[in-house]
Design an enzyme around this catalytic site. Structure first.
Site, PDB file in Angstrom:
ATOM      1  N   SER A 181      41.612  25.451 -13.186  1.00 48.28           N
ATOM      2  CA  SER A 181      40.869  26.653 -12.807  1.00 48.28           C
ATOM      3  C   SER A 181      41.112  27.720 -13.860  1.00 48.28           C
ATOM      4  O   SER A 181      41.925  27.534 -14.766  1.00 48.28           O
ATOM      5  CB  SER A 181      41.358  27.154 -11.457  1.00 48.28           C
ATOM      6  N   LYS A 182      40.443  28.827 -13.712  1.00 47.37           N
ATOM      7  CA  LYS A 182      40.607  29.930 -14.663  1.00 47.37           C
ATOM      8  C   LYS A 182      42.072  30.343 -14.781  1.00 47.37           C
ATOM      9  O   LYS A 182      42.561  30.647 -15.854  1.00 47.37           O
ATOM     10  CB  LYS A 182      39.793  31.142 -14.210  1.00 47.37           C
TER      11      LYS A 182
END
Ligand code: GLU
Length: 464
Positions: free
Chosen positions: A240-241
């Site tokens: 994920s980010k």
């Protein structure tokens, strides 16, 4: 057979690192095999595929040196050709018009749901005559997919993978409005571009079976496949980010060099013995699909940093100077030339270009320098007295070389009965405003006599 690979991103606004790795593997495999590497922009989703989003992909690829060997292909420009293939299949009796109404499809969905099965089209128009078509329904075109048996693919990464054909229904090729589906577009484009190897994320593995059925229906050669496991975060969950699933532009902004990111992405999911630092030439020589790992790889920013430090040390001083000067903004020619001269010393320590830029700034600064708190703490009345003596000695040096400067500093330290560090550290503070820098004799040599003396005098309060 000459190998042709492709990278086929759907523009989303940036080139994310998973995509960059896919591009790299396609590029490397083509280079390794002496083949060709192409880029296709899958821009049929017009809402998302803005010119900026497409440009962001090219910028990322360009930075990594992974632009295609030929002009890119835009999927959106080929929709008519895709539709033509669907109609050809209808003519050959290998695809058909389906006039199912939305209500009929909803009923199929309900039925599947009640039985706890995934939705499968029940083939109701597969063998029905179009003369029975109801009025007012725009038909879709569906492939007559094989009903029995199984489809086996030998995937270069996943090995043998098989699916029962019952699980593949007669999927849609053309929608009611005549536009092609993604499944059709990909196959027609890959065929027309002469793609021999489809290497992509393993989130597309399921599509490969349907795509294979489509190739066979057209009597086209099925390309070889290699489905690469996705990248996970350091904790094993989907990237994920938070973990670093950013666009490659973000890595550029954080101060990573493209060769470091390429080396990192190469190793993330592929290996050659214990080698960690792998040049582009070595990668081309060694890259095989069989050495791509089968399990998801974990993203590790610390590893990327180490590699980046290595590539910064290896990088050409002029190139690094350009990057640093870009970061510093408006600096003088003198500042620039000092940074260039001092680059070999500067680059030994930095892990990122951002850090390198911060560490280079003192060369371009002018008196009075900004001082860190620690540096300020080193400049006491006592040390300033020693620096004054040193200033006089340096002023009188016949020759301004690193060696001569070092000798002068040593002499002054000895005469005052000081350990070298007790003089060298205040000198560093005076010349750089900081307590960490490249070797201080080197710094003084790079600054040259006039600037060195000016910085010392500014600190000693004897500036004119
Ligand atoms: N456009 C697809 C994506 O960005 C890739 C399709 C393919 O490689 O076949 O995920």
């Amino acid at each position: 057979m000459s190998v042709v690979t492709r990278f086929a991103p759907s523009p989303t606004g940036f080139l994310h690192i998973g995509g960059a790795r896919t591009a790299l593997y396609n590029w490397l495999y083509a280079r390794h095999m002496g083949g060709k590497y192409l880029v296709r922009i899958e821009d049929t989703d017009r809402a998302r595929s803005t010119p900026e989003a497409v440009q962001a992909i090219f910028d990322g690829l360009d930075w990594l040196g992974l632009l295609g060997d030929e002009e890119p292909v835009y999927q959106s420009a080929r929709l008519e050709r895709h539709a033509e293939v669907a109609h050809e299949l209808v003519k050959m009796g290998r695809a058909y018009f389906c006039y199912c109404t939305p209500e009929e499809l909803a009923a199929m969905r309900e039925e599947a749901k009640a039985a706890g099965k995934p939705m499968r089209y029940n083939g109701m128009w597969r063998d029905r005559d179009p003369s029975e078509a109801p009025a007012g329904v725009d038909p879709v075109v569906r492939l007559k997919a094989p009903l029995e048996g199984s489809t086996m693919l030998v995937d270069h990464v996943q090995g043998e993978v098989t699916v029962q054909n019952q699980q593949l229904d007669d999927f849609i090729l053309l929608r009611g409005d005549g536009t092609p589906t993604y499944m059709l577009s990909v196959v027609v484009d890959d065929h027309d571009m002469g793609i021999t190897h489809v290497l992509r994320g393993d989130d597309h593995l399921n599509n490969a079976f349907r795509q294979a059925a489509l190739y066979r229906a057209m009597d086209w050669d099925v390309p070889e496949f290699g489905h690469i496991p996705l990248i996970h975060g350091p904790d094993g969950s989907k990237l994920s980010k938070r973990h670093g699933a950013l666009g490659v532009d973000a890595y550029r902004d954080m101060g990573y060099l493209p060769e470091a990111l390429n080396n990192y992405l190469l190793r993330l999911g592929w290996g050659h013995g214990d080698n960690e630092i792998i040049s582009s030439a070595q990668a081309i020589e060694w890259f095989t699909l069989e050495a791509v790992g089968r399990s998801p790889s974990r993203f590790d920013l610390a590893k990327l940093e180490n590699l980046n430090g290595h590539y910064i040390r290896e990088a050409d001083d002029a190139r690094l100077t350009d990057l640093v000067v870009d970061g510093l903004g408006d600096i003088s020619e003198v500042g620039r030339s000092r940074i260039l001269k001092g680059m070999n010393g500067l680059k030994q320590r930095a892990k990122t270009i951002v850090e390198l830029t911060e560490n280079s700034a003192f060369y371009a600064a002018s008196v009075p320098l900004p001082f860190t708190e620690k540096a300020n703490g080193l400049l006491t009345e006592e040390t300033i007295e020693h620096l004054k003596t040193l200033t006089q000695r340096l002023e009188a040096l016949p020759d301004w070389s690193e060696e001569a400067i070092e000798n002068a500093v040593r002499e002054v330290a000895e005469e005052a009965d000081l350990k070298l560090g007790k003089l060298a550290q205040p000198l560093r503070a005076a010349l750089t405003g900081s307590t960490v820098s490249p070797g201080i004799f080197e710094v003084a040599a790079v600054l040259e006599r006039a600037e060195t003396l000016a910085r010392l005098k500014a600190v000693c309060g004897t500036a004119q």
